[in-house]
Design a protein around this motif. Structure first.
Motif, PDB file in Angstrom:
ATOM      1  N   VAL A  35     -16.063  -0.921 -29.344  1.00 20.08           N
ATOM      2  CA  VAL A  35     -16.708  -1.898 -28.460  1.00 20.08           C
ATOM      3  C   VAL A  35     -17.000  -3.375 -29.372  1.00 20.08           C
ATOM      4  O   VAL A  35     -16.848  -4.432 -28.224  1.00 20.08           O
ATOM      5  CB  VAL A  35     -17.929  -1.742 -29.372  1.00 20.08           C
ATOM      6  N   LEU A  36     -15.976  -3.652 -30.180  1.00 19.44           N
ATOM      7  CA  LEU A  36     -16.055  -4.790 -30.777  1.00 19.44           C
ATOM      8  C   LEU A  36     -14.298  -6.236 -30.062  1.00 19.44           C
ATOM      9  O   LEU A  36     -14.452  -6.626 -29.934  1.00 19.44           O
ATOM     10  CB  LEU A  36     -15.466  -5.262 -32.013  1.00 19.44           C
ATOM     11  N   GLU A  37     -13.771  -4.559 -30.177  1.00 18.43           N
ATOM     12  CA  GLU A  37     -12.972  -5.268 -29.322  1.00 18.43           C
ATOM     13  C   GLU A  37     -12.806  -5.379 -27.516  1.00 18.43           C
ATOM     14  O   GLU A  37     -12.445  -6.658 -26.726  1.00 18.43           O
ATOM     15  CB  GLU A  37     -11.583  -3.454 -29.303  1.00 18.43           C
ATOM     16  N   ALA A  38     -13.712  -4.527 -26.970  1.00 18.72           N
ATOM     17  CA  ALA A  38     -14.107  -5.059 -25.418  1.00 18.72           C
ATOM     18  C   ALA A  38     -14.786  -6.672 -25.467  1.00 18.72           C
ATOM     19  O   ALA A  38     -14.863  -6.940 -24.520  1.00 18.72           O
ATOM     20  CB  ALA A  38     -14.694  -3.685 -25.117  1.00 18.72           C
ATOM     21  N   ARG A  39     -15.619  -6.557 -26.646  1.00 18.22           N
ATOM     22  CA  ARG A  39     -16.180  -8.053 -26.473  1.00 18.22           C
ATOM     23  C   ARG A  39     -15.625  -9.140 -27.236  1.00 18.22           C
ATOM     24  O   ARG A  39     -15.432 -10.147 -26.590  1.00 18.22           O
ATOM     25  CB  ARG A  39     -17.404  -7.519 -27.674  1.00 18.22           C
ATOM     26  N   TRP A  40     -14.296  -9.339 -27.481  1.00 14.03           N
ATOM     27  CA  TRP A  40     -13.676  -9.898 -28.695  1.00 14.03           C
ATOM     28  C   TRP A  40     -12.120  -9.905 -28.094  1.00 14.03           C
ATOM     29  O   TRP A  40     -11.797 -11.514 -28.653  1.00 14.03           O
ATOM     30  CB  TRP A  40     -14.213  -9.852 -30.019  1.00 14.03           C
ATOM     31  N   ARG A  41     -11.836  -9.098 -27.984  1.00 15.96           N
ATOM     32  CA  ARG A  41     -10.388  -9.401 -27.383  1.00 15.96           C
ATOM     33  C   ARG A  41      -9.605 -10.882 -26.804  1.00 15.96           C
ATOM     34  O   ARG A  41      -8.467 -11.046 -26.814  1.00 15.96           O
ATOM     35  CB  ARG A  41      -9.841  -7.811 -26.877  1.00 15.96           C
ATOM     36  N   LYS A  42      -9.884 -11.190 -25.805  1.00 11.08           N
ATOM     37  CA  LYS A  42     -10.071 -12.431 -25.241  1.00 11.08           C
ATOM     38  C   LYS A  42     -10.600 -13.772 -26.225  1.00 11.08           C
ATOM     39  O   LYS A  42     -10.492 -14.966 -25.577  1.00 11.08           O
ATOM     40  CB  LYS A  42      -9.701 -12.392 -23.786  1.00 11.08           C
ATOM     41  N   ARG A  43     -10.768 -13.801 -26.715  1.00  9.15           N
ATOM     42  CA  ARG A  43     -11.334 -15.040 -27.767  1.00  9.15           C
ATOM     43  C   ARG A  43     -11.765 -14.617 -28.577  1.00  9.15           C
ATOM     44  O   ARG A  43     -10.964 -14.212 -29.603  1.00  9.15           O
ATOM     45  CB  ARG A  43     -13.669 -14.613 -27.970  1.00  9.15           C
ATOM     46  N   LEU A 102       0.808 -13.531 -37.923  1.00  9.82           N
ATOM     47  CA  LEU A 102      -0.059 -13.841 -39.177  1.00  9.82           C
ATOM     48  C   LEU A 102       0.248 -14.841 -40.141  1.00  9.82           C
ATOM     49  O   LEU A 102      -0.675 -15.143 -40.246  1.00  9.82           O
ATOM     50  CB  LEU A 102       0.457 -12.662 -39.917  1.00  9.82           C
ATOM     51  N   LYS A 103       1.676 -15.740 -39.581  1.00  6.14           N
ATOM     52  CA  LYS A 103       1.923 -16.585 -40.509  1.00  6.14           C
ATOM     53  C   LYS A 103       1.627 -17.509 -39.921  1.00  6.14           C
ATOM     54  O   LYS A 103       1.014 -18.583 -40.757  1.00  6.14           O
ATOM     55  CB  LYS A 103       3.511 -16.724 -40.156  1.00  6.14           C
ATOM     56  N   THR A 104       0.823 -17.536 -38.674  1.00  5.20           N
ATOM     57  CA  THR A 104      -0.627 -18.566 -37.365  1.00  5.20           C
ATOM     58  C   THR A 104      -1.334 -18.006 -37.920  1.00  5.20           C
ATOM     59  O   THR A 104      -2.497 -19.188 -37.415  1.00  5.20           O
ATOM     60  CB  THR A 104       0.184 -19.341 -36.583  1.00  5.20           C
ATOM     61  N   HIS A 105      -2.100 -17.034 -38.364  1.00  2.02           N
ATOM     62  CA  HIS A 105      -3.300 -16.990 -38.395  1.00  2.02           C
ATOM     63  C   HIS A 105      -3.498 -16.550 -40.102  1.00  2.02           C
ATOM     64  O   HIS A 105      -3.848 -14.931 -40.215  1.00  2.02           O
ATOM     65  CB  HIS A 105      -3.462 -15.503 -37.672  1.00  2.02           C
ATOM     66  N   PRO A 106      -3.744 -17.079 -40.640  1.00  2.00           N
ATOM     67  CA  PRO A 106      -3.833 -17.102 -42.345  1.00  2.00           C
ATOM     68  C   PRO A 106      -5.193 -15.916 -42.669  1.00  2.00           C
ATOM     69  O   PRO A 106      -4.990 -14.824 -43.737  1.00  2.00           O
ATOM     70  CB  PRO A 106      -3.586 -17.923 -42.815  1.00  2.00           C
ATOM     71  N   GLN A 107      -6.847 -15.927 -41.828  1.00  2.00           N
ATOM     72  CA  GLN A 107      -6.600 -15.167 -42.020  1.00  2.00           C
ATOM     73  C   GLN A 107      -7.139 -13.769 -42.189  1.00  2.00           C
ATOM     74  O   GLN A 107      -7.774 -12.769 -42.460  1.00  2.00           O
ATOM     75  CB  GLN A 107      -8.644 -15.901 -41.258  1.00  2.00           C
ATOM     76  N   VAL A 143     -12.491 -15.797 -32.687  1.00  2.00           N
ATOM     77  CA  VAL A 143     -14.037 -15.227 -32.886  1.00  2.00           C
ATOM     78  C   VAL A 143     -14.143 -16.201 -34.808  1.00  2.00           C
ATOM     79  O   VAL A 143     -12.940 -16.413 -35.249  1.00  2.00           O
ATOM     80  CB  VAL A 143     -14.679 -14.424 -33.139  1.00  2.00           C
ATOM     81  N   ALA A 144     -15.683 -16.586 -35.176  1.00  2.00           N
ATOM     82  CA  ALA A 144     -15.201 -16.998 -36.960  1.00  2.00           C
ATOM     83  C   ALA A 144     -14.707 -16.141 -37.744  1.00  2.00           C
ATOM     84  O   ALA A 144     -16.029 -15.298 -38.410  1.00  2.00           O
ATOM     85  CB  ALA A 144     -16.995 -17.480 -36.802  1.00  2.00           C
ATOM     86  N   LEU A 145     -13.828 -15.789 -37.746  1.00  2.00           N
ATOM     87  CA  LEU A 145     -13.423 -15.178 -39.316  1.00  2.00           C
ATOM     88  C   LEU A 145     -13.513 -14.682 -40.082  1.00  2.00           C
ATOM     89  O   LEU A 145     -13.478 -14.381 -40.702  1.00  2.00           O
ATOM     90  CB  LEU A 145     -11.853 -15.280 -38.796  1.00  2.00           C
ATOM     91  N   ALA A 146     -13.306 -16.185 -40.942  1.00  2.00           N
ATOM     92  CA  ALA A 146     -13.828 -16.532 -42.205  1.00  2.00           C
ATOM     93  C   ALA A 146     -15.307 -15.756 -42.438  1.00  2.00           C
ATOM     94  O   ALA A 146     -15.495 -14.857 -42.935  1.00  2.00           O
ATOM     95  CB  ALA A 146     -13.993 -17.262 -42.544  1.00  2.00           C
ATOM     96  N   ARG A 147     -15.921 -15.900 -41.331  1.00  2.00           N
ATOM     97  CA  ARG A 147     -17.201 -14.872 -41.529  1.00  2.00           C
ATOM     98  C   ARG A 147     -17.161 -13.499 -41.359  1.00  2.00           C
ATOM     99  O   ARG A 147     -17.917 -12.903 -42.290  1.00  2.00           O
ATOM    100  CB  ARG A 147     -18.328 -15.787 -40.318  1.00  2.00           C
ATOM    101  N   ILE A 148     -16.361 -13.112 -40.545  1.00  2.00           N
ATOM    102  CA  ILE A 148     -15.916 -11.275 -40.245  1.00  2.00           C
ATOM    103  C   ILE A 148     -15.620 -11.018 -41.342  1.00  2.00           C
ATOM    104  O   ILE A 148     -15.884  -9.850 -42.135  1.00  2.00           O
ATOM    105  CB  ILE A 148     -15.147 -11.450 -38.945  1.00  2.00           C
ATOM    106  N   GLY A 157      -8.205  -9.060 -33.292  1.00  2.71           N
ATOM    107  CA  GLY A 157      -7.682  -8.646 -35.078  1.00  2.71           C
ATOM    108  C   GLY A 157      -9.532  -8.222 -35.866  1.00  2.71           C
ATOM    109  O   GLY A 157      -9.573  -7.218 -36.711  1.00  2.71           O
ATOM    110  N   ALA A 158     -10.176  -9.822 -35.485  1.00  4.30           N
ATOM    111  CA  ALA A 158     -11.425  -9.963 -35.901  1.00  4.30           C
ATOM    112  C   ALA A 158     -12.099  -8.307 -35.533  1.00  4.30           C
ATOM    113  O   ALA A 158     -12.572  -8.028 -36.602  1.00  4.30           O
ATOM    114  CB  ALA A 158     -11.998 -10.426 -35.578  1.00  4.30           C
ATOM    115  N   ALA A 159     -11.919  -7.666 -34.624  1.00  8.07           N
ATOM    116  CA  ALA A 159     -13.018  -6.102 -33.748  1.00  8.07           C
ATOM    117  C   ALA A 159     -11.970  -5.062 -35.038  1.00  8.07           C
ATOM    118  O   ALA A 159     -12.785  -4.056 -35.405  1.00  8.07           O
ATOM    119  CB  ALA A 159     -12.522  -6.504 -32.203  1.00  8.07           C
ATOM    120  N   ALA A 160     -10.840  -5.098 -35.549  1.00  8.42           N
ATOM    121  CA  ALA A 160      -9.761  -4.645 -35.685  1.00  8.42           C
ATOM    122  C   ALA A 160     -10.372  -4.077 -36.986  1.00  8.42           C
ATOM    123  O   ALA A 160     -10.617  -3.475 -38.256  1.00  8.42           O
ATOM    124  CB  ALA A 160      -8.986  -4.118 -35.918  1.00  8.42           C
ATOM    125  N   ILE A 161     -11.067  -4.874 -38.317  1.00 10.07           N
ATOM    126  CA  ILE A 161     -10.949  -5.992 -39.767  1.00 10.07           C
ATOM    127  C   ILE A 161     -12.600  -5.441 -39.572  1.00 10.07           C
ATOM    128  O   ILE A 161     -13.048  -5.245 -40.459  1.00 10.07           O
ATOM    129  CB  ILE A 161     -10.884  -6.901 -39.492  1.00 10.07           C
TER     130      ILE A 161
END
Lengths: 112, 190
Positions: A74-82, B139-144, A84-89, A17-21
């Motif tokens: 690129v981001l998907e390949a690096r992050w898909r199994k991790r 998504l309910k458990t991933h609010p960000q 990550v700090a989503l607030a910052r992203i 999700g972070a990679a897509a965002i």
């Protein structure tokens, strides 16, 4: 009627999700970046004419889409199994998206 | 009653794909806000989840159809250069707008903004669709993640609104017309 289902595992990492965002933020910003570059440089503008009837818009948007999809891959390949700090992203992605809204507005784009 | 092919494409681009996207966007925002909030009481069924997945994919399809028909079908007619000595600029909307100080800003501000800001829409909603397909009710458990999907969908709504508003106003001041005439209904004189 389908039965309510309990929440599936919350263990699904947030990396995909972070990679897509973040990639979407980058892609949106690239639209503004290439548009301003094409507006400021005649050489770059003519380089951006991928299809003459649409003019530089064809190259500006195609290049932005290519950068977006590459960044996503690129981001998907690096992050898909991790996880990550989503607030910052999210902050970075929203900043890029906000900038792209502002920088596509002609009076602001013309400041450069 | 008749319509030209250029007018029909402009109609499909703006009032078809674009307006439908705006309508769909408001529905997605309400659904995401109410049903996928971490505090939402009502459980999400697999049917609800599948519905919203399809809904997002259709929205992404509409967004891409809108920008692609706009940039590659309607925009070339809009920006066509008038041959030297052209008496009427009616078939050259951009030139028509630029020929009058009272309408020039519809191009220099309206179209210049619209043609770029509109591309934020498919990028944002494709991301939202991809994240929703992947995470669904998680998504309910991933609010960000939900916040990002909501935020990008909201900005796509705003960007589509800007593009739609300027598209409608530009077409009102300098309509994209021409091409073959399609007869829709043969009326009777009174």
């Amino acid at each position: 009627m389908s039965a309510p289902v309990a929440f599936p595992s919350a263990k699904l990492p947030n990396g995909s999700g972070a990679a897509a965002i973040l990639a979407a933020g980058i892609g949106a910003f690239m639209v503004a970046f290439f548009a301003i570059a094409a507006d400021k440089s005649a050489a770059f503008k003519s380089l951006m004419i991928f299809w003459k009837p649409t003019g530089p818009l064809s190259g500006v948007t195609t290049c932005a889409i290519v950068v977006w999809l590459l960044a996503w891959a690129v981001l998907e390949a690096r992050w898909r199994k991790r996880n990550v700090a989503l607030a910052r992203i999210n902050t970075v992605a929203f900043a890029l998206l906000g900038l792209s809204l502002l920088l596509t507005f002609p009076p602001i784009a013309d400041l450069f | 009653m008749e319509i030209t092919t250029r007018s029909l494409w402009t109609l499909m681009h703006g009032m078809g794909f674009g307006a439908l996207y705006l309508l769909a966007c408001s529905g997605a925002l309400v659904e995401l806000w109410r049903r996928y909030s971490p505090n939402a009481q009502q459980p999400i069924t697999s049917r609800d989840e599948s519905f919203l997945r399809i809904y997002f994919v259709v929205m992404a399809g509409l967004a891409w159809l809108t920008v692609l028909t706009g940039a590659y079908i309607v925009y070339p007619w809009y920006r066509a250069a008038a041959p030297p000595g052209t008496a009427s600029l009616a078939g050259f909307p951009q030139r028509l707008l630029m020929s009058n100080p009272s309408t020039i800003a519809w191009h220099s501000l309206g179209m210049e903004w619209k043609e770029h800001v509109a591309w934020l829409v498919p990028i944002s909603i494709t991301m939202a669709a991809a994240v929703f397909i992947k995470y669904g009710r998680n998504l309910k458990t991933h609010p960000q993640l939900r916040t990002a999907v909501l935020g990008f969908t909201l900005v796509s709504f705003l960007a589509a609104g800007i593009a739609g508003f300027f598209g409608a106003m530009i077409n009102k001041n300098a309509p994209v017309e021409g091409g073959q005439t399609i007869h829709l209904v043969h009326g009777e004189s009174r």
